[in-house]
Design a protein around this motif. Structure first.
Motif, PDB file in Angstrom:
ATOM      1  N   LEU A  67      42.200 -14.895  67.207  1.00 61.52           N
ATOM      2  CA  LEU A  67      42.248 -16.258  66.682  1.00 61.52           C
ATOM      3  C   LEU A  67      42.098 -16.282  65.168  1.00 61.52           C
ATOM      4  O   LEU A  67      42.829 -16.984  64.474  1.00 61.52           O
ATOM      5  CB  LEU A  67      41.138 -17.104  67.306  1.00 61.52           C
ATOM      6  N   SER A  68      41.173 -15.504  64.664  1.00 60.29           N
ATOM      7  CA  SER A  68      40.953 -15.509  63.213  1.00 60.29           C
ATOM      8  C   SER A  68      42.121 -14.872  62.464  1.00 60.29           C
ATOM      9  O   SER A  68      42.474 -15.315  61.373  1.00 60.29           O
ATOM     10  CB  SER A  68      39.640 -14.800  62.866  1.00 60.29           C
ATOM     11  N   LEU A  69      42.726 -13.854  63.037  1.00 60.18           N
ATOM     12  CA  LEU A  69      43.870 -13.216  62.384  1.00 60.18           C
ATOM     13  C   LEU A  69      45.067 -14.156  62.289  1.00 60.18           C
ATOM     14  O   LEU A  69      45.672 -14.308  61.233  1.00 60.18           O
ATOM     15  CB  LEU A  69      44.277 -11.949  63.143  1.00 60.18           C
ATOM     16  N   VAL A  70      45.386 -14.779  63.392  1.00 63.94           N
ATOM     17  CA  VAL A  70      46.547 -15.665  63.419  1.00 63.94           C
ATOM     18  C   VAL A  70      46.259 -16.943  62.637  1.00 63.94           C
ATOM     19  O   VAL A  70      47.138 -17.488  61.978  1.00 63.94           O
ATOM     20  CB  VAL A  70      46.977 -15.969  64.865  1.00 63.94           C
ATOM     21  N   GLY A  71      45.026 -17.399  62.687  1.00 61.33           N
ATOM     22  CA  GLY A  71      44.661 -18.579  61.912  1.00 61.33           C
ATOM     23  C   GLY A  71      44.823 -18.351  60.423  1.00 61.33           C
ATOM     24  O   GLY A  71      45.345 -19.212  59.702  1.00 61.33           O
ATOM     25  N   ASP A  72      44.404 -17.185  59.946  1.00 58.95           N
ATOM     26  CA  ASP A  72      44.586 -16.853  58.534  1.00 58.95           C
ATOM     27  C   ASP A  72      46.062 -16.757  58.169  1.00 58.95           C
ATOM     28  O   ASP A  72      46.483 -17.225  57.112  1.00 58.95           O
ATOM     29  CB  ASP A  72      43.884 -15.547  58.189  1.00 58.95           C
ATOM     30  N   ALA A  73      46.848 -16.152  59.055  1.00 59.79           N
ATOM     31  CA  ALA A  73      48.285 -16.044  58.800  1.00 59.79           C
ATOM     32  C   ALA A  73      48.915 -17.433  58.740  1.00 59.79           C
ATOM     33  O   ALA A  73      49.794 -17.692  57.906  1.00 59.79           O
ATOM     34  CB  ALA A  73      48.959 -15.208  59.880  1.00 59.79           C
ATOM     35  N   GLY A  74      48.470 -18.342  59.589  1.00 54.57           N
ATOM     36  CA  GLY A  74      48.983 -19.707  59.569  1.00 54.57           C
ATOM     37  C   GLY A  74      48.637 -20.436  58.281  1.00 54.57           C
ATOM     38  O   GLY A  74      49.435 -21.217  57.758  1.00 54.57           O
ATOM     39  N   ASP A  75      47.454 -20.167  57.760  1.00 52.69           N
ATOM     40  CA  ASP A  75      47.059 -20.788  56.489  1.00 52.69           C
ATOM     41  C   ASP A  75      47.881 -20.252  55.320  1.00 52.69           C
ATOM     42  O   ASP A  75      48.220 -20.983  54.400  1.00 52.69           O
ATOM     43  CB  ASP A  75      45.576 -20.541  56.214  1.00 52.69           C
ATOM     44  N   ILE A  76      48.197 -18.980  55.367  1.00 51.68           N
ATOM     45  CA  ILE A  76      48.922 -18.344  54.266  1.00 51.68           C
ATOM     46  C   ILE A  76      50.425 -18.603  54.355  1.00 51.68           C
ATOM     47  O   ILE A  76      51.059 -18.980  53.363  1.00 51.68           O
ATOM     48  CB  ILE A  76      48.635 -16.830  54.240  1.00 51.68           C
ATOM     49  N   LEU A  77      51.002 -18.405  55.528  1.00 48.96           N
ATOM     50  CA  LEU A  77      52.456 -18.479  55.690  1.00 48.96           C
ATOM     51  C   LEU A  77      52.961 -19.844  56.137  1.00 48.96           C
ATOM     52  O   LEU A  77      54.162 -20.100  56.092  1.00 48.96           O
ATOM     53  CB  LEU A  77      52.912 -17.424  56.702  1.00 48.96           C
ATOM     54  N   GLY A  78      52.070 -20.678  56.603  1.00 51.91           N
ATOM     55  CA  GLY A  78      52.470 -21.972  57.142  1.00 51.91           C
ATOM     56  C   GLY A  78      52.383 -21.945  58.655  1.00 51.91           C
ATOM     57  O   GLY A  78      52.678 -20.935  59.290  1.00 51.91           O
ATOM     58  N   ARG A  79      52.007 -23.056  59.220  1.00 54.84           N
ATOM     59  CA  ARG A  79      51.779 -23.095  60.666  1.00 54.84           C
ATOM     60  C   ARG A  79      53.066 -22.993  61.478  1.00 54.84           C
ATOM     61  O   ARG A  79      53.111 -22.311  62.486  1.00 54.84           O
ATOM     62  CB  ARG A  79      51.028 -24.369  61.038  1.00 54.84           C
ATOM     63  N   ARG A  80      54.094 -23.670  61.060  1.00 54.95           N
ATOM     64  CA  ARG A  80      55.336 -23.682  61.845  1.00 54.95           C
ATOM     65  C   ARG A  80      55.951 -22.284  61.994  1.00 54.95           C
ATOM     66  O   ARG A  80      56.273 -21.878  63.114  1.00 54.95           O
ATOM     67  CB  ARG A  80      56.343 -24.654  61.251  1.00 54.95           C
ATOM     68  N   PRO A  81      56.142 -21.511  60.907  1.00 54.01           N
ATOM     69  CA  PRO A  81      56.716 -20.177  61.082  1.00 54.01           C
ATOM     70  C   PRO A  81      55.842 -19.260  61.940  1.00 54.01           C
ATOM     71  O   PRO A  81      56.357 -18.509  62.771  1.00 54.01           O
ATOM     72  CB  PRO A  81      56.822 -19.627  59.660  1.00 54.01           C
ATOM     73  N   VAL A  82      54.537 -19.358  61.764  1.00 56.57           N
ATOM     74  CA  VAL A  82      53.631 -18.525  62.560  1.00 56.57           C
ATOM     75  C   VAL A  82      53.678 -18.948  64.019  1.00 56.57           C
ATOM     76  O   VAL A  82      53.722 -18.114  64.925  1.00 56.57           O
ATOM     77  CB  VAL A  82      52.189 -18.583  62.000  1.00 56.57           C
TER      78      VAL A  82
END
Length: 109
Positions: free
Chosen positions: A49-64
């Motif tokens: 959860l924390s890994l994907v959450g960070d990726a969503g914050d950095i790359l944007g939620r929709r692409p992730v």
């Protein structure tokens, strides 16, 4: 869409409980080793959860969100086609990594 994918997380956790004896026979491993795939899924889903959450914050939620849904689909397909224990365990890890991220990106749809 978000409600449907949230349901998938729970479904993936327990979907193959009825098939444990069959998987054990097919892969020629004990039921306790097959149970390890469930434990591993739960453990990976917890910290992913924390890994994907960070990726969503950095790359944007929709692409992730789209990436994890595609990854989840491929992981399910690979899990179903897996004919070895290491493959089954690895693809269950991939499932957990993918589906755990869907709860961190609920507003992406």
């Amino acid at each position: 869409m978000a409600s449907f994918e949230a349901w998938l997380s729970t479904l993936s956790s327990f979907i193959y409980y009825p098939a444990l004896p069959t998987l054990s026979k097919t892969l020629d491993f004990s039921v306790s080793k097959i149970n390890l795939t469930i434990t591993t899924y739960m453990a990976v889903a917890t910290f992913a959860l924390s890994l994907v959450g960070d990726a969503g914050d950095i790359l944007g939620r929709r692409p992730v969100y789209l990436l994890i849904l595609v990854t989840y689909f491929l992981a399910n397909l690979a899990t179903a086609l897996s004919n070895s224990y290491p493959g089954l365990l690895g693809f269950r890890v991939m499932q957990a990594l993918a589906i755990s991220g869907t709860s961190t990106c609920p507003t992406a749809t």
